[in-house]
Design an enzyme around this catalytic site. Sequence first.
Site, PDB file in Angstrom:
ATOM      1  N   ARG A   1      39.505  50.515  39.132  1.00  0.00           N
ATOM      2  CA  ARG A   1      40.941  50.742  38.922  1.00  0.00           C
ATOM      3  C   ARG A   1      41.264  52.167  38.449  1.00  0.00           C
ATOM      4  NH1 ARG A   1      40.127  47.343  41.643  1.00  0.00           N
ATOM      5  NH2 ARG A   1      40.705  45.156  41.536  1.00  0.00           N
TER       6      ARG A   1
ATOM      7  N   GLU B   1      47.189  47.244  32.870  1.00  0.00           N
ATOM      8  CA  GLU B   1      47.118  47.658  34.272  1.00  0.00           C
ATOM      9  C   GLU B   1      48.510  48.000  34.782  1.00  0.00           C
ATOM     10  OE1 GLU B   1      45.646  45.795  38.529  1.00  0.00           O
ATOM     11  OE2 GLU B   1      44.419  45.461  36.747  1.00  0.00           O
TER      12      GLU B   1
ATOM     13  N   SER C   1      49.136  41.949  38.154  1.00  0.00           N
ATOM     14  CA  SER C   1      48.145  41.829  37.083  1.00  0.00           C
ATOM     15  C   SER C   1      48.540  42.701  35.902  1.00  0.00           C
ATOM     16  CB  SER C   1      46.758  42.233  37.579  1.00  0.00           C
ATOM     17  OG  SER C   1      46.312  41.352  38.581  1.00  0.00           O
TER      18      SER C   1
END
Length: 315
Positions: free
Chosen positions: A178, A297, A227
């Site tokens: 990520r 996130e 998310s």
Amino acid sequence: MTTSIDSGALIDRLPPVRGDLVAGALLNHETWFRVGGAAEVLFRPADQDDLVHMLREMPKSTPLTVMGLGSNTLVRDGGVRGLIIRMGREMAGIEVDDDEISASAGAPDPAVAAAARDASLTGLEFLSGIPGTIGGALRMNAGAYGGEMKDVLISCNAVDPEGTIHKLSLKDMGFSYRRCRIPEDWIFTSAVMRGVPGDPNAIGARMAEIRQNREKSQPMRTRTGGSTFRNPYGHFAWKLVDAAGCRGLKRGGAMVSEKHTNFLINTGNATAAELEGLGEDIRARVKARSGIDLQWEIGRIGEPNDSVAAARGAL
């Protein structure tokens, strides 16, 4: 309810552009959460050259924020100062040449997956399960259902704050979980990805399977932001949240999804402060139970609005 941002002074100092330039644009319509304040100025560039022109000619002290579809973004109630660059339909082109798929930064990930399917190219099906844009996918090495951007990227373009265009290779990106190592203030404008020749029926079936899995496991038809927290190494964020007793936890109009505990939901009248506050409640509970610091996130941008919080408290 939002704070009042004086947008006149900034827009008068910005250069003429071919795209859209709007002062005081409300951002609650630009994100999936449907909350948040206004942009001081919102800019939708017509293309990469229009963006380069803006960056080269605008006052260098202007704060910059980049948005894609707003699917994984929380805009705070006080709005966002400076210039928001919104990669929208004007920068959403997709082209296929042999086994290569070229996409502008504003292209929705599922649309890129569909273009690959229509060209009988496999390997990009995972993008059909990511509700964002290619620009965001590059920034976060987006991944799902067994695939990540690092698996398909050939090269991409980014523009730095001075308006210089950089062509970046897969190695240049330095992808990890990520994350990429490209400076945060560089703006991705396009990507070239590679697929593998395959059976379009099998590709379509895999995409349908991904869609069905998402509908079964995620709150698809709610005002959510995807998310909420990154998965810590060796753990799943949703399991940590669930174990901390946060399933269904509420703060004002914000709630932890009972279907998937790594999703926050605007039940209808939440403020950005309530959604962010609920996320911090979750982080504190998880830390107290497991000792793990969950990392956001969802991108959170803008300023809080104390008057909004005060008004909510008086209800």
